[in-house]
Design a protein around this motif. Structure first.
Motif, PDB file in Angstrom:
ATOM      1  N   SER A 227       0.816  -1.215   0.000  1.00 27.32           N
ATOM      2  CA  SER A 227       0.000   0.000   0.000  1.00 27.32           C
ATOM      3  C   SER A 227       0.850   1.266   0.000  1.00 27.32           C
ATOM      4  CB  SER A 227      -0.955  -0.001   1.206  1.00 27.32           C
ATOM      5  OG  SER A 227      -0.238  -0.053   2.421  1.00 27.32           O
ATOM      6  N   ASN A 228       2.011   1.215   0.648  1.00 35.99           N
ATOM      7  CA  ASN A 228       2.824   2.433   0.776  1.00 35.99           C
ATOM      8  C   ASN A 228       3.929   2.565  -0.269  1.00 35.99           C
ATOM      9  OD1 ASN A 228       1.964   3.883   3.383  1.00 35.99           O
ATOM     10  ND2 ASN A 228       2.151   1.764   4.062  1.00 35.99           N
ATOM     11  N   TRP A 229       4.392   1.451  -0.846  1.00 35.08           N
ATOM     12  CA  TRP A 229       5.588   1.517  -1.681  1.00 35.08           C
ATOM     13  C   TRP A 229       5.419   0.994  -3.102  1.00 35.08           C
ATOM     14  CZ3 TRP A 229       9.281   4.527  -0.009  1.00 35.08           C
ATOM     15  CH2 TRP A 229       9.390   4.750   1.368  1.00 35.08           C
ATOM     16  N   SER A 230       4.282   0.406  -3.429  1.00 34.82           N
ATOM     17  CA  SER A 230       4.144  -0.184  -4.768  1.00 34.82           C
ATOM     18  C   SER A 230       4.243   0.869  -5.871  1.00 34.82           C
ATOM     19  CB  SER A 230       2.822  -0.951  -4.880  1.00 34.82           C
ATOM     20  OG  SER A 230       1.718  -0.111  -4.635  1.00 34.82           O
ATOM     21  N   ALA A 231       3.584   2.005  -5.675  1.00 32.49           N
ATOM     22  CA  ALA A 231       3.617   3.048  -6.710  1.00 32.49           C
ATOM     23  C   ALA A 231       5.021   3.609  -6.891  1.00 32.49           C
ATOM     24  CB  ALA A 231       2.640   4.167  -6.347  1.00 32.49           C
ATOM     25  N   LYS A 232       5.685   3.909  -5.757  1.00 26.62           N
ATOM     26  CA  LYS A 232       7.047   4.454  -5.833  1.00 26.62           C
ATOM     27  C   LYS A 232       7.999   3.441  -6.449  1.00 26.62           C
ATOM     28  CE  LYS A 232      10.782   6.326  -2.940  1.00 26.62           C
ATOM     29  NZ  LYS A 232      11.011   7.518  -3.773  1.00 26.62           N
ATOM     30  N   TYR A 233       7.843   2.176  -6.085  1.00 26.47           N
ATOM     31  CA  TYR A 233       8.732   1.129  -6.599  1.00 26.47           C
ATOM     32  C   TYR A 233       8.593   0.993  -8.108  1.00 26.47           C
ATOM     33  CZ  TYR A 233      11.223  -3.330  -6.815  1.00 26.47           C
ATOM     34  OH  TYR A 233      12.127  -4.319  -7.105  1.00 26.47           O
ATOM     35  N   LEU A 234       7.347   0.971  -8.585  1.00 23.84           N
ATOM     36  CA  LEU A 234       7.142   0.819 -10.016  1.00 23.84           C
ATOM     37  C   LEU A 234       7.693   2.014 -10.788  1.00 23.84           C
ATOM     38  CD1 LEU A 234       5.639  -1.812 -10.825  1.00 23.84           C
ATOM     39  CD2 LEU A 234       3.875  -0.361 -11.805  1.00 23.84           C
ATOM     40  N   HIS A 235       7.498   3.208 -10.227  1.00 27.06           N
ATOM     41  CA  HIS A 235       7.915   4.423 -10.917  1.00 27.06           C
ATOM     42  C   HIS A 235       9.420   4.641 -10.836  1.00 27.06           C
ATOM     43  CE1 HIS A 235       8.487   8.821 -11.445  1.00 27.06           C
ATOM     44  NE2 HIS A 235       7.535   8.689 -12.347  1.00 27.06           N
ATOM     45  N   ASP A 236       9.986   4.561  -9.632  1.00 27.86           N
ATOM     46  CA  ASP A 236      11.392   4.922  -9.440  1.00 27.86           C
ATOM     47  C   ASP A 236      12.356   3.783  -9.770  1.00 27.86           C
ATOM     48  OD1 ASP A 236      10.293   7.244  -8.585  1.00 27.86           O
ATOM     49  OD2 ASP A 236      10.957   7.101  -6.500  1.00 27.86           O
ATOM     50  N   VAL A 237      11.965   2.555  -9.464  1.00 23.97           N
ATOM     51  CA  VAL A 237      12.880   1.424  -9.657  1.00 23.97           C
ATOM     52  C   VAL A 237      12.672   0.755 -11.011  1.00 23.97           C
ATOM     53  CG1 VAL A 237      13.630  -0.811  -8.741  1.00 23.97           C
ATOM     54  CG2 VAL A 237      12.983   1.032  -7.166  1.00 23.97           C
ATOM     55  N   LEU A 238      11.409   0.566 -11.396  1.00 23.82           N
ATOM     56  CA  LEU A 238      11.121  -0.158 -12.634  1.00 23.82           C
ATOM     57  C   LEU A 238      10.829   0.762 -13.816  1.00 23.82           C
ATOM     58  CD1 LEU A 238       9.007  -3.136 -11.241  1.00 23.82           C
ATOM     59  CD2 LEU A 238      11.473  -2.955 -11.572  1.00 23.82           C
ATOM     60  N   GLY A 239      10.864   2.082 -13.581  1.00 19.63           N
ATOM     61  CA  GLY A 239      10.783   3.052 -14.662  1.00 19.63           C
ATOM     62  C   GLY A 239       9.447   3.146 -15.351  1.00 19.63           C
ATOM     63  N   SER A 240       8.359   2.903 -14.631  1.00 22.12           N
ATOM     64  CA  SER A 240       7.035   3.012 -15.244  1.00 22.12           C
ATOM     65  C   SER A 240       6.612   4.480 -15.318  1.00 22.12           C
ATOM     66  CB  SER A 240       6.008   2.231 -14.428  1.00 22.12           C
ATOM     67  OG  SER A 240       5.659   2.936 -13.248  1.00 22.12           O
ATOM     68  N   SER A 241       5.556   4.737 -16.082  1.00 22.73           N
ATOM     69  CA  SER A 241       4.970   6.077 -16.104  1.00 22.73           C
ATOM     70  C   SER A 241       4.254   6.331 -14.784  1.00 22.73           C
ATOM     71  CB  SER A 241       3.966   6.194 -17.249  1.00 22.73           C
ATOM     72  OG  SER A 241       2.849   5.345 -17.029  1.00 22.73           O
ATOM     73  N   GLU A 242       3.984   7.598 -14.494  1.00 22.45           N
ATOM     74  CA  GLU A 242       3.283   7.932 -13.254  1.00 22.45           C
ATOM     75  C   GLU A 242       1.880   7.326 -13.242  1.00 22.45           C
ATOM     76  OE1 GLU A 242       2.144  11.866 -10.569  1.00 22.45           O
ATOM     77  OE2 GLU A 242       3.459  12.044 -12.304  1.00 22.45           O
ATOM     78  N   GLN A 243       1.230   7.325 -14.392  1.00 21.73           N
ATOM     79  CA  GLN A 243      -0.117   6.754 -14.465  1.00 21.73           C
ATOM     80  C   GLN A 243      -0.092   5.252 -14.213  1.00 21.73           C
ATOM     81  OE1 GLN A 243      -2.089   7.536 -18.170  1.00 21.73           O
ATOM     82  NE2 GLN A 243      -4.043   6.680 -17.496  1.00 21.73           N
ATOM     83  N   LEU A 244       0.859   4.557 -14.805  1.00 19.20           N
ATOM     84  CA  LEU A 244       0.949   3.108 -14.629  1.00 19.20           C
ATOM     85  C   LEU A 244       1.326   2.750 -13.191  1.00 19.20           C
ATOM     86  CD1 LEU A 244       0.764   0.371 -16.063  1.00 19.20           C
ATOM     87  CD2 LEU A 244       3.212   0.571 -16.596  1.00 19.20           C
ATOM     88  N   SER A 245       2.059   3.626 -12.526  1.00 17.95           N
ATOM     89  CA  SER A 245       2.507   3.326 -11.165  1.00 17.95           C
ATOM     90  C   SER A 245       1.347   3.267 -10.171  1.00 17.95           C
ATOM     91  CB  SER A 245       3.537   4.368 -10.700  1.00 17.95           C
ATOM     92  OG  SER A 245       2.922   5.632 -10.490  1.00 17.95           O
ATOM     93  N   THR A 246       0.192   3.821 -10.527  1.00 18.59           N
ATOM     94  CA  THR A 246      -0.964   3.757  -9.632  1.00 18.59           C
ATOM     95  C   THR A 246      -1.707   2.430  -9.747  1.00 18.59           C
ATOM     96  OG1 THR A 246      -2.499   4.707 -11.261  1.00 18.59           O
ATOM     97  CG2 THR A 246      -1.283   6.263  -9.872  1.00 18.59           C
ATOM     98  N   VAL A 247      -1.376   1.636 -10.749  1.00 19.35           N
ATOM     99  CA  VAL A 247      -2.132   0.407 -11.020  1.00 19.35           C
ATOM    100  C   VAL A 247      -1.871  -0.715 -10.020  1.00 19.35           C
ATOM    101  CG1 VAL A 247      -2.515  -1.436 -12.723  1.00 19.35           C
ATOM    102  CG2 VAL A 247      -2.343   0.954 -13.463  1.00 19.35           C
ATOM    103  N   PRO A 248      -0.614  -0.961  -9.551  1.00 22.85           N
ATOM    104  CA  PRO A 248      -0.372  -2.130  -8.708  1.00 22.85           C
ATOM    105  C   PRO A 248      -1.253  -2.227  -7.478  1.00 22.85           C
ATOM    106  CG  PRO A 248       1.703  -1.207  -9.405  1.00 22.85           C
ATOM    107  CD  PRO A 248       0.633  -0.249  -9.854  1.00 22.85           C
ATOM    108  N   TYR A 249      -1.489  -1.092  -6.796  1.00 24.15           N
ATOM    109  CA  TYR A 249      -2.323  -1.184  -5.592  1.00 24.15           C
ATOM    110  C   TYR A 249      -3.755  -1.560  -5.946  1.00 24.15           C
ATOM    111  CZ  TYR A 249      -4.493  -0.214  -1.120  1.00 24.15           C
ATOM    112  OH  TYR A 249      -5.196  -0.338   0.053  1.00 24.15           O
ATOM    113  N   ASN A 250      -4.266  -1.013  -7.053  1.00 23.26           N
ATOM    114  CA  ASN A 250      -5.615  -1.389  -7.482  1.00 23.26           C
ATOM    115  C   ASN A 250      -5.677  -2.875  -7.842  1.00 23.26           C
ATOM    116  OD1 ASN A 250      -6.683   1.188  -7.193  1.00 23.26           O
ATOM    117  ND2 ASN A 250      -6.066   1.800  -9.244  1.00 23.26           N
ATOM    118  N   VAL A 251      -4.639  -3.350  -8.529  1.00 19.57           N
ATOM    119  CA  VAL A 251      -4.570  -4.777  -8.860  1.00 19.57           C
ATOM    120  C   VAL A 251      -4.506  -5.607  -7.584  1.00 19.57           C
ATOM    121  CG1 VAL A 251      -3.113  -6.560  -9.907  1.00 19.57           C
ATOM    122  CG2 VAL A 251      -3.522  -4.417 -11.119  1.00 19.57           C
TER     123      VAL A 251
END
Length: 401
Positions: A227-251
């Motif tokens: 809940s706290n780190w999935s968006a940051k991890y996807l964006h900063d570590v895996l280089g996703s877009s900001e929009q895509l980084s919001t998806v993991p928590y919803n998934v």
């Protein structure tokens, strides 16, 4: 207990779980808006966020004492409106002290609410004599998805916090309060609440309960990591877009819903121990996939595995506590519920500190190891009842909260 009473009790408790999922999601997904509204500095924000689970733990401890005198249904009937009104207050104030008061009331009440909901859920499962607890938590997940969607709509349309919160509370508060008249639970025959509560406190061995407390903490460390780190991890570590980084928590939320929806059938078919082992291994594998992911979509796969794995752990831990202490389940659940908040408090800063000092990929391996460690305690989920006043499980009869 009649079949009609069971059905009504199950439906009313399901509504309460759903309403709490909506309420909690509305709060946590609009934290940035709350910070802006009250001018809470970045330095002060962690103190506000930590205060909520700390006070929730206090609320759970208080509930243990209160249910020695009144039934858990009474606690839930009044705690749920307080949680919803505190949410509205958090969106309506202007001064910092108003935010502190609203969030403090929210924390205390949510601890009482979580403890009493799970007390009733375990009691109803005992009356049903089959697994139904995961279904209640599925309703919570569904409420979380609905609440997060409402929060997204409020942010998208630039609604004030009050206008984001008010429609859900206006609908859910009266519905939950009216539904509370049908709360039902099992309890010992020929015993008043006070008598049961007095025995409960003396009957719960913390040594026996500790393995379940550790499992609960480890599970919520994993949950708070997502809940706290999935968006940051996807964006900063895996280089996703900001929009895509919001998806993991919803998934993650959708997979917890799906997993819990079918989880009761798995418990009935394969048993609680097998389901717990499968869930723990799957969740640990999910963290491993996240840590090793070379891109955003592989990382998303890992978070999906996490949702399916972790979703069974928390509900089954409450059930295991009720099974271990059948004559003192309310006390055991109230004490176990505190470790929900312990895990939540530890998880987020743990990953942050390790991520800054080492790497965020490496930090994901720590909750992986902790979740995997729950395998050592799997047999606790099918443990025989602890001895209670002569060693026999007390018979249960109908009672209304």
């Amino acid at each position: 207990m009649t079949d009609a009473r069971l059905r009504h009790g199950r439906a009313s408790l399901t509504l309460s779980f759903f309403a709490q999922g909506v309420t909690f999601a509305l709060l946590v997904t609009r934290i940035p808006a709350i910070q802006d509204r009250y001018g809470i500095s970045d330095g002060l924000l962690p103190a506000f966020l930590a205060a909520v689970p700390i006070l929730a733990g206090v609320g759970s401890v208080i509930t243990e004492k209160v249910v020695a005198r009144v039934r858990p249904g009474v606690v839930l009937r009044w705690a749920q409106p307080v949680v919803m009104l505190a949410l509205v207050a958090a969106g309506a104030g202007d001064a910092l002290w108003e935010a502190a008061l609203a969030l403090g009331a929210f924390g205390l009440a949510v601890g009482a609410l979580d403890a009493s909901m799970n007390m009733i859920g375990v009691s109803l499962q005992r009356a049903y004599r089959r697994s139904i607890m995961l279904g209640f938590h599925a309703a919570y997940s569904l409420g979380g998805i609905a609440g997060a969607s409402m929060a997204w709509a409020g942010a998208h349309w630039d609604l004030s916090l009050l206008m984001s919160y008010l429609p859900a509370v206006v609908v859910l508060l009266p519905a939950a309060f009216v539904g509370s008249r049908w709360y039902a639970e099992g309890r010992a025959a020929a015993e008043g609440p006070g008598e049961e509560g007095a025995k409960d406190t003396a009957s719960v061995s913390f040594k026996l309960l500790m393995p379940l407390c550790l499992v609960m903490s480890f599970a919520y460390i994993g949950d708070s990591t997502v809940s706290n780190w999935s968006a940051k991890y996807l964006h900063d570590v895996l280089g996703s877009s900001e929009q895509l980084s919001t998806v993991p928590y919803n998934v993650y939320m959708v997979t917890t819903l799906l997993g819990r929806t079918v989880g009761d059938f798995g418990v009935r078919r394969f048993g609680a121990v097998a389901v717990m082992r499968f869930g723990s291994v799957l969740a640990a594998a999910g963290f491993a996939v996240v840590a090793a992911a070379g891109g955003a979509w592989v990382g998303m796969l890992g978070f999906t595995m996490l949702g399916f794995g972790l979703c069974v752990v928390m509900p089954q831990t409450f059930v295991a506590a009720g099974r271990m202490f059948p004559g003192a389940s309310d006390t055991a659940i109230a004490r176990l519920n505190v470790f929900n908040y312990v895990g939540f408090l530890i998880g987020s800063p743990l990953v942050g500190v390790l991520g800054d000092a080492w790497s965020y990929r490496g930090a994901m391996l720590v909750p992986m190891v902790l979740v995997l460690a729950t395998l050592a305690y799997a047999k606790s989920f099918d443990a025989p009842p602890a001895r209670y006043g002569g060693g026999h499980e007390r018979p249960h009869t109908a009672d209304v909260g």
